[in-house]
Scaffold this motif. Structure first.
Motif, mmCIF file in Angstrom:
data_model
loop_
_atom_site.group_PDB
_atom_site.id
_atom_site.type_symbol
_atom_site.label_atom_id
_atom_site.label_comp_id
_atom_site.label_asym_id
_atom_site.label_seq_id
_atom_site.Cartn_x
_atom_site.Cartn_y
_atom_site.Cartn_z
ATOM 1 N N GLU A 133 0.391 -1.108 -0.412
ATOM 2 C CA GLU A 133 -0.359 -0.066 0.029
ATOM 3 C C GLU A 133 0.915 1.450 -0.357
ATOM 4 O O GLU A 133 1.750 1.881 1.332
ATOM 5 C CB GLU A 133 -1.014 0.171 1.643
ATOM 6 C CG GLU A 133 -2.024 0.630 1.377
ATOM 7 C CD GLU A 133 -2.496 1.280 2.485
ATOM 8 O OE1 GLU A 133 -2.875 0.405 3.343
ATOM 9 O OE2 GLU A 133 -3.742 2.178 2.444
ATOM 10 N N ASP A 166 -4.392 3.743 -1.824
ATOM 11 C CA ASP A 166 -5.128 4.604 -0.554
ATOM 12 C C ASP A 166 -5.470 5.705 -1.107
ATOM 13 O O ASP A 166 -4.178 6.367 -1.498
ATOM 14 C CB ASP A 166 -4.568 4.390 0.702
ATOM 15 C CG ASP A 166 -5.201 4.990 1.775
ATOM 16 O OD1 ASP A 166 -5.412 6.215 1.504
ATOM 17 O OD2 ASP A 166 -5.492 4.208 2.794
ATOM 18 N N HIS A 169 -4.139 8.549 1.370
ATOM 19 C CA HIS A 169 -2.657 8.247 1.161
ATOM 20 C C HIS A 169 -1.999 9.098 -0.403
ATOM 21 O O HIS A 169 -1.237 9.402 1.035
ATOM 22 C CB HIS A 169 -2.272 6.583 1.102
ATOM 23 C CG HIS A 169 -2.282 6.236 2.764
ATOM 24 N ND1 HIS A 169 -1.663 5.233 3.281
ATOM 25 C CD2 HIS A 169 -3.123 7.124 3.592
ATOM 26 C CE1 HIS A 169 -2.996 4.291 4.220
ATOM 27 N NE2 HIS A 169 -2.829 5.771 4.830
ATOM 28 N N HIS A 195 -7.878 1.258 -1.109
ATOM 29 C CA HIS A 195 -8.650 2.570 0.292
ATOM 30 C C HIS A 195 -9.228 3.610 -0.435
ATOM 31 O O HIS A 195 -8.880 4.586 -0.327
ATOM 32 C CB HIS A 195 -7.451 2.258 0.846
ATOM 33 C CG HIS A 195 -7.309 1.233 1.605
ATOM 34 N ND1 HIS A 195 -5.646 0.668 1.899
ATOM 35 C CD2 HIS A 195 -8.058 0.239 1.434
ATOM 36 C CE1 HIS A 195 -6.048 -0.755 2.566
ATOM 37 N NE2 HIS A 195 -6.950 -0.766 2.339
ATOM 38 N N ASN A 197 -10.741 6.605 1.191
ATOM 39 C CA ASN A 197 -10.413 7.406 2.161
ATOM 40 C C ASN A 197 -10.922 8.758 1.920
ATOM 41 O O ASN A 197 -10.140 8.748 0.813
ATOM 42 C CB ASN A 197 -9.535 7.155 2.789
ATOM 43 C CG ASN A 197 -10.089 5.968 3.506
ATOM 44 O OD1 ASN A 197 -10.427 4.961 3.964
ATOM 45 N ND2 ASN A 197 -8.214 4.777 3.190
ATOM 46 N N HIS A 210 -7.315 9.735 8.208
ATOM 47 C CA HIS A 210 -8.657 9.875 7.415
ATOM 48 C C HIS A 210 -9.683 10.037 7.399
ATOM 49 O O HIS A 210 -9.892 10.691 8.462
ATOM 50 C CB HIS A 210 -8.820 7.918 7.207
ATOM 51 C CG HIS A 210 -7.726 6.988 6.904
ATOM 52 N ND1 HIS A 210 -8.036 5.644 6.690
ATOM 53 C CD2 HIS A 210 -6.759 7.137 6.373
ATOM 54 C CE1 HIS A 210 -6.406 5.617 6.076
ATOM 55 N NE2 HIS A 210 -5.537 6.052 5.747
ATOM 56 N N GLU A 237 -12.137 3.086 4.670
ATOM 57 C CA GLU A 237 -11.236 2.738 6.043
ATOM 58 C C GLU A 237 -10.785 4.376 6.887
ATOM 59 O O GLU A 237 -10.487 4.913 7.112
ATOM 60 C CB GLU A 237 -10.097 3.235 6.046
ATOM 61 C CG GLU A 237 -9.060 0.913 5.284
ATOM 62 C CD GLU A 237 -7.494 1.577 5.053
ATOM 63 O OE1 GLU A 237 -6.914 2.391 4.325
ATOM 64 O OE2 GLU A 237 -7.219 0.511 5.661
HETATM 65 ZN ZN LIG Z 1 -5.341 1.911 3.419
#
Ligand SMILES: [Zn+2]
Length: 258
Positions: A133, A166, A169, A195, A197, A210, A237
């Motif tokens: 990730e 993500d 991120h 992911h 978010n 997040h 998440e």
């Molecule tokens: Zn994540």
């Protein structure tokens, strides 16, 4: 298109049902500790379920570390979690890209990643895909900026490494979400999981915070577009427990679902 959530590990199937999730992700152990997973009483039930299962490895794992007292246990713990996740019929084990720390040579981090996969091969082989990730921060991170990600993939791509994107991120890590799936796939050739978010932190802030979709700094349309373009399952998440995550899942199902 499967949409799910990161949930508490005590009863992940019940958590999934409460959220209307078609996939779940959970930790097998305390994410801040070097604990090996224990056999679960609900393993058969989880394996037999229609819910798609993902396991998130502990945050403390850093197989890229130049410090062998972190790197060696990380390698072993990753393998222990891979075996335990496979016992549950998980589709993948998600692990953060890691970092080498300020002043260290990032090239050593990529070499350490290669050694982690070599260790796994020498220890019977990975029983399920390991999905690396991207991270929001980390000193000298292996998978924050995509120029580093490209060098990481030169080291691990041949081992069949998977990728988890993500959106929080990426945004907080300083990667533009516009066209991000094409940019990732040009490097990794694959996106196994999103992911999905929002981010409390601003663009390139380096903050891993997040938020629920639409509540943070990210244009939700870009999260939706990433899911659609990837064709991959998505896991939220996000905060807010059952209500917060159920709302995020419903939003994504309405806007990204087929
Ligand atoms: Zn994540």
């Amino acid at each position: 298109m499967r949409i799910g959530a990161h949930v508490d590990s005590a009863d992940p199937l019940a958590e999934a049902a409460a959220r209307g999730a078609e996939a779940v992700q959970f930790f097998l152990t305390d994410p801040q500790k070097y604990n090996s997973p224990k056999p679960r009483a609900d393993a058969d039930r989880i394996r037999a379920s229609d819910i798609e299962v993902y396991v998130h490895a502990p945050y403390i794992i850093n197989v890229a570390s130049p410090n062998n007292r972190i790197r060696i246990p990380s390698r072993k713990l990753l393998m222990a979690h891979a075996r335990a996740a496979a016992e549950l019929g998980a589709k993948g084990l998600i692990v953060h890209g890691g970092h080498v720390g300020s002043g260290a040579d990032l090239e050593a981090g990529f070499a350490n990643w290669r050694k982690a996969f070599e260790y796994a091969e020498s220890d019977g082989g990975l029983p399920l895909p390991v999905l690396i990730e991207n991270t929001a921060g980390g000193d000298n991170a292996c998978a924050r900026r995509f120029d580093a990600l490209a060098r990481l993939w030169d080291a691990v791509g041949s081992f069949g490494a998977g990728f988890c994107l993500d959106t929080c991120h990426a945004f907080a890590g300083g990667e533009d979400l516009v066209g991000i799936v094409d940019r990732v796939k040009a490097i990794t050739g694959r996106i196994d999981l999103i992911h999905a978010n929002d981010s409390k932190g601003g663009f390139d802030s380096g903050q891993d915070r997040h938020d629920n979709l639409g509540n943070g700094k990210i244009d939700t349309e870009l999260v939706v577009a990433a899911i659609r373009a990837s064709g991959a399952p998505a896991i939220v998440e996000t905060p807010g427990g059952i209500d917060g995550q159920a709302a995020d899942i419903a939003l994504l199902r309405e806007r990204a679902g087929n």
